[in-house]
Design an enzyme around this catalytic site. Sequence first.
Site, short mmCIF file in Angstrom:
data_model
loop_
_atom_site.label_atom_id
_atom_site.label_comp_id
_atom_site.label_asym_id
_atom_site.label_seq_id
_atom_site.Cartn_x
_atom_site.Cartn_y
_atom_site.Cartn_z
N TRP A 1 0.85 -1.21 0.00
CA TRP A 1 0.00 0.00 0.00
C TRP A 1 0.87 1.25 0.00
O TRP A 1 0.42 2.35 -0.28
CB TRP A 1 -0.95 0.01 1.21
CG TRP A 1 -0.32 0.35 2.54
CD1 TRP A 1 0.73 -0.30 3.12
CD2 TRP A 1 -0.68 1.41 3.44
NE1 TRP A 1 1.04 0.27 4.33
CE2 TRP A 1 0.18 1.33 4.55
CE3 TRP A 1 -1.64 2.41 3.42
CZ2 TRP A 1 0.12 2.22 5.63
CZ3 TRP A 1 -1.71 3.28 4.50
CH2 TRP A 1 -0.84 3.20 5.59
N ASP A 2 2.16 1.06 0.28
CA ASP A 2 3.13 2.17 0.27
C ASP A 2 2.99 3.01 -1.00
O ASP A 2 3.13 4.23 -0.98
CB ASP A 2 4.56 1.62 0.30
CG ASP A 2 4.86 0.77 1.51
OD1 ASP A 2 3.95 0.06 1.96
OD2 ASP A 2 6.01 0.80 2.00
N GLU B 1 0.82 -1.45 12.96
CA GLU B 1 0.94 -2.91 13.03
C GLU B 1 1.32 -3.41 14.43
O GLU B 1 1.52 -4.60 14.62
CB GLU B 1 1.96 -3.41 12.00
CG GLU B 1 1.45 -3.23 10.57
CD GLU B 1 2.48 -3.62 9.52
OE1 GLU B 1 3.67 -3.72 9.85
OE2 GLU B 1 2.08 -3.81 8.36
N LYS C 1 3.14 2.18 16.30
CA LYS C 1 4.28 2.06 15.39
C LYS C 1 4.32 3.21 14.38
O LYS C 1 5.36 3.77 14.08
CB LYS C 1 4.16 0.73 14.64
CG LYS C 1 5.25 0.46 13.64
CD LYS C 1 4.99 -0.83 12.89
CE LYS C 1 6.10 -1.14 11.93
NZ LYS C 1 5.78 -2.26 11.02
N GLN C 2 3.16 3.54 13.83
CA GLN C 2 3.11 4.56 12.77
C GLN C 2 1.74 5.19 12.73
O GLN C 2 0.78 4.63 13.27
CB GLN C 2 3.43 3.91 11.43
CG GLN C 2 2.36 2.97 10.89
CD GLN C 2 2.88 2.07 9.80
OE1 GLN C 2 3.41 1.00 10.08
NE2 GLN C 2 2.73 2.49 8.55
C1 BGC Z 1 4.90 -0.85 7.67
C2 BGC Z 1 3.86 -1.01 6.58
C3 BGC Z 1 4.55 -0.97 5.24
C4 BGC Z 1 5.71 -1.98 5.17
C5 BGC Z 1 6.52 -1.86 3.90
C6 BGC Z 1 5.97 -1.91 7.52
O1 BGC Z 1 6.94 -1.75 8.49
O2 BGC Z 1 4.28 -0.97 8.93
O3 BGC Z 1 2.92 0.03 6.65
O4 BGC Z 1 3.64 -1.25 4.23
O5 BGC Z 1 6.59 -1.77 6.25
O6 BGC Z 1 7.11 -0.58 3.81
#
Ligand code: BGC
Length: 763
Positions: free
Chosen positions: A357-358, A488, A601-602
């Site tokens: 999804w990035d 996550e 985390k984000q």
């Molecule tokens: C992030 C995800 C991301 C993935 C790839 C993960 O650490 O939590 O949002 O899609 O890394 O960049």
Amino acid sequence: MRSYYKTNEWSVIEEGFEPQKHEASESIFSLGNGHMGLRANFEEKYTGETLQGTYIAGIYYPDKTRVGWWKNGYPEYFAKVPNAPNWIGIHVLVEGEDLDLHTCKVSDFTRELNMKHGYLERSFTAELKSGKKLRVNARRFVSMVDDEIGAIRYTVKPLNFSGEIEFISFIEGSVVNRDSNYDEKFWEVLNTGAEADLAFLHARTRKSGFEACFSMMVEVSLNGKIIPATSQSLLSESYAGKSTLVSVSSGEEIILWKYAAVLDSLNYTHHQIVEKCKQSVRRAFEKKFDRLFDEHSAKWAVNWTNSDIIIEGDPLAQQGIRFNIFQLNQTYTGRDERLNIGPKGFTGEKYGGSTYWDTEAFLFQFYLSTESDHVARNLLIYRYKHLDKAIENARKLGYHSGAALYPMVTMNGEECHNEWEITFEEIHRNGAIAYAIYNYIRYTGDKKYLAEYGLEVLIAISRFWKQRVNWSERKGLYVMLGVTGPNEYENNVNNNWYTNKMACWTLSYTLEAINFVKKSDPDQYHRIVQKTAFGFEPESQAWQHILDHMFFPELNEEGIFLQQEGFMDKEQRMATDLDPSERPINQHWSWDRILRSVFIKQADVLQGIFCFEDEFSTDTIRRNYEFYEPRTVHESSLSPCIHSILANRIGKFEDAYDLYLRTSRLDLDDYNREVDEGLHITSMGGTWMSVVLGFGGMRIREGMISFNPHLPKKWKSLSFHINYRGRKLNVNISEKKVHVSLIGGEPLQVEINGNRVQCVQDT
Ligand code: BGC
């Protein structure tokens, strides 16, 4: 933090050779051109620690998924990006002794990534065990104009001896991945061969059957004169090369040019590929290094005209942002709609070169704003072409009637990630794909895209949301259970605010899009209804009912959107309460402890607020930012950029700058101590957004582009280039004024700090 690399506006420069930093530098100095890319491995032999990496876009290896407990619905394979045959190799033997930077004394070592012209150059003096000293300079690039071509100019000068130097220029097919299981090899070599002037190697990936052909030619000069060097072919089952012997006296200069072509089966058939590859390398050889390089450098000049950002007064920030823009341009050019952007681009094996999804959530805006429209459109078409597979993917999980669940991780449309909490639950990615369609149309005004492609995708995603929610009798509302949001560090939660928001927004946008297409293009509407078996009345009514009755977890009295139900039952600690020795928590805590903790985390709720900012008052944004920022540990590189943009939006300018610094030089300063694995390409897209949307305050509302900038104290000025609806704009922001100039295209009205002005080209 002191930067290991020299600060320079247009280059990244390493002075002195530090073998323990070599793998990190191999990532930093990577080159790519959208079709292929390579880590900064040395041309000559190197017996020290190195992560060999040569990658070809779109080629993957379907590795066995390794899971203890198989769950129904798991994908069959995990895609890996195979380290491809190495075409850069030039071994140098000085009277039989190998030049190897691991075993000889190295001095005056510099390595430069020249971002302006797009090349990697390395110089050093080596003293071999025999005491023989030589000076070496190596420059290479992968052409931005002819993306099948790479070229190397390798210069050697003996400093204290005369004698014979043998150059073995080769293509090595016996390559491995660091992440392969049980040392499995991903490539098998089909054929190697040589003709008087060239050598080639034809290989195929195991299981996935992609083919690639590599061909090479060399030319040598002594003291500026081309010499007919005796050249011998060296062939084995997995190796093709040419050996060139040159007699040289101390102080003389040998230059060896190596030209390579890399072709693959995405574009050529099995029967064509070898011949075409030979033709390509001969074409490059005829042009010669300087002309190839000039063309390549001219293309970089165009790239910089489109996408450069100039920051005056902060050389570190300047280098940081240029590095990010450089890597983004190297990773994806939009030439081929079958390709996409791996989170590590062409710089490492992690994330398998796959699409996440990035792309839609963090990278899309960069290409949308700096390239012509077809580049972002190709990213959308990529997903359109995977729609059938997304429907199939949903079907495997029990959904029906044309509902689509796009994969979290994919190479060809199939899901290829096997952690259940991500594959089955991180469904918000569907929303990002729908949002990118909206974002594209909002930016370009290309509403026709809906009828042509977009609406089919929106309908399928909306059908998924419709089936994914359920009616809660107790609440008298719809709920969405068992999901993982962008954060996550929580799995299997109920009613993740972001996911619920994305779902409702998609339903509402789809309804709007249906009505638009129905009215503006009845033929296309009819086609879509037929193709998707869309039932206007029942489906749109059901979607509207969800829209009107969706549950959103909130702390009403405080105006906070809750990340998920139950979030307030967690022990409410702040990231600053953590002992620095425990951070990052993902390297110090058990997963169990992370899941139960409050730490984020984000960006999650804040990611949603970022997407739908106009729905919320500044106060609401501030309250949520102040609630979530202290609980966020930013252990994904995708996090600080979103926080930085929101901090700017609510006037927390110092926060905005601090957060920006964490993303802008993430790789250059190796904040996460993992740059050796490859670069964070996705985060680079986020960094670009934090400059242009954050400090530049760019927004698009109802077809009007606006800027509401605020410069960090340190910056004297900020200027950037934007493509917008057929215009090229230059935006120049200094403390005193904001100037938007039209460099190309029709006059345009823009809004600057709330005032509308007409932008015309200077005459
Ligand atoms: C992030 C995800 C991301 C993935 C790839 C993960 O650490 O939590 O949002 O899609 O890394 O960049």
